[in-house]
Design an enzyme around this catalytic site. Structure first.
Site, PDB file in Angstrom:
ATOM      1  N   CYS A 155      -1.459  -4.255  49.820  1.00  0.00           N
ATOM      2  CA  CYS A 155      -0.557  -3.195  49.961  1.00  0.00           C
ATOM      3  C   CYS A 155       0.546  -3.637  50.978  1.00  0.00           C
ATOM      4  O   CYS A 155       1.825  -3.122  50.656  1.00  0.00           O
ATOM      5  CB  CYS A 155      -1.429  -2.136  50.387  1.00  0.00           C
ATOM      6  N   HIS A 159      -3.948   0.799  55.327  1.00  0.00           N
ATOM      7  CA  HIS A 159      -3.250   0.746  53.833  1.00  0.00           C
ATOM      8  C   HIS A 159      -2.090   1.362  54.107  1.00  0.00           C
ATOM      9  O   HIS A 159      -1.510   2.346  54.824  1.00  0.00           O
ATOM     10  CB  HIS A 159      -4.090   1.673  52.951  1.00  0.00           C
ATOM     11  N   HIS A 209       1.913   2.011  45.019  1.00  0.00           N
ATOM     12  CA  HIS A 209       1.090   1.021  46.058  1.00  0.00           C
ATOM     13  C   HIS A 209       0.269   0.261  45.375  1.00  0.00           C
ATOM     14  O   HIS A 209      -0.091   0.362  44.181  1.00  0.00           O
ATOM     15  CB  HIS A 209       0.092   1.936  47.031  1.00  0.00           C
TER      16      HIS A 209
END
Length: 395
Positions: free
Chosen positions: A310, A358, A370
């Site tokens: 990520c 994240h 993402h």
């Protein structure tokens, strides 16, 4: 005459039969217990217990938790890897400096050796008074004394240079040794973090593999329902953002109109507009880059160009726009201006979970690009599918 008696045949009693059945029962139960204990001992942490049935909801919650823990461990791994690379660069530089200064030290040592050899061949120095008494030519003595005076000065400089180089070399060797020790510790930490990620992912895969086809279908249905709910919330968020933007634009137009009527322009609008335009251009470039990565696999610890995690994706996207972001989510969240979710604009970074494990790149309308998790690919998704920690606008 001796009589011969037949040996008695023992008739089993009810009590003795019951005893044997009980013993057999105990033995069977013991074997079953051993087998169960063996199965339990061989089961990995996080695997379903033998003989138990977990609800699909519980399985999904467990898998989601494992993936979240793996992503958090990935950020720890990324941080350790970055430290390792920084320390390796420092160690290489120090070792190069040590090699260079060692050569300088050896040169100073050779110079001292030349002077020492010369003094040894000359049998050492005698006093000026003694030399004057035994000299046949005072002028010759004067010339020799002047030369030796200069020679003594050169020797002193050679000694000073040797001592300086020796001290510098010793210091740099010490720094290199400390840096090597630190690098070794970081590499051990790196190995530990890597194993932590792999363990969490292995548990999640085993748990998913233990499901039947029917259970997997039910799990997919639950995930689909969750995704639809996230899209609905994202649409609501996007509508609120549009309303807020329209209201803000109206207020700005009213202020601009009032300022023009009073003739009180401050002349700062042009500069602000130019800065906003520059940021918008960079954000558009970052989004274009992220869109060009759609479909590439998530790989933990990866920064491209063929796969990403990520924070590796967001770092690469903004790098394409000429903006340098740190490697981990924990550092990226500090690299810019904090903004509220209602004020999000395309290009902003959205962070998730309380541990900030994240991150995604906001593209508008409540959506982001993402790199989600292992087994998945870079894709577009609602920002509402995970709990939002906060958002940042990169500088």
């Amino acid at each position: 005459m001796a009589s011969h008696r037949k040996p008695r045949t023992r008739i089993p009693t009810a009590a003795s039969s019951t005893g044997r059945r009980t013993a057999v029962g105990f033995t069977t139960a013991a074997l079953a217990s051993v087998t169960l204990l063996s199965q339990t001992a061989n089961a990995a942490p996080g695997d379903p217990k033998p003989g138990t049935t977990q609800s699909i909801e519980a399985v999904k919650e467990k898998v989601d938790t494992l993936y979240h823990q793996a992503e958090s461990a990935t950020q720890h791994y990324n941080a350790a890897k970055e430290r390792s690379e920084t320390q390796r660069t420092k160690v290489n530089r120090l070792l190069a400096d040590v090699a260079e200064n060692t050569e300088k030290l050896n040169e100073a040592r050779r110079t001292l050796g030349t002077y020492a050899a010369a003094q040894y061949r000359n049998g050492g120095m005698t006093s000026s008074a003694a030399s004057l008494l035994f000299s046949n030519d005072p002028q010759d003595l004067f010339d020799q004394s002047h030369l030796m005076s200069r020679m003594a000065g050169s020797q002193k400089r050679a000694v000073d240079d040797f001592q300086t180089q020796a001290a510098k070399a010793a210091k740099e060797r010490g720094e290199a040794a400390k840096s090597l020790a630190s690098l070794t510790e970081t590499q051990k930490e790196l190995k530990t973090k890597k194993k932590s990620v792999q363990d969490k992912l292995s548990q999640a895969r085993r748990l998913l593999a233990s499901l039947t086809a029917k259970e997997k279908a039910r799990l997919a249905a639950i995930e689909k329902k969750k995704a639809e709910e996230a899209r609905r919330k994202a649409a609501e968020l996007a509508e609120k953002q549009r309303q807020a933007a329209a209201q803000q634009k109206q207020q700005q137009e009213q202020q601009s109109s009032g300022s023009s009527a009073s003739g009180g322009g401050s002349g700062t609008g042009s500069s602000t507009g130019s800065s906003t335009s520059t940021n918008s251009t960079k954000a558009a470039t970052a989004i274009d880059f992220a869109e060009s990565q759609l479909g590439k696999p998530y790989v933990w610890g990866a920064t491209g160009p063929n796969s990403y995690d990520c924070s590796g994706l967001t770092q690469a996207a903004w790098r394409a726009a000429g903006v340098s972001l740190p490697r981990t989510t924990w550092d990226q969240v500090k690299a810019g201006t904090r903004i509220s979710t209602s004020d999000l604009i395309p290009g902003d970074l959205v962070f998730f979970y309380d541990d900030i494990s994240h991150v995604g790149l906001y593209i508008g309308n409540g959506m982001m690009i993402h790199a989600p998790k292992p087994g998945d690919v870079v894709k577009k998704a609602p920002i509402t599918e995970m709990p939002i920690y906060g958002s940042v606008r990169p500088a």
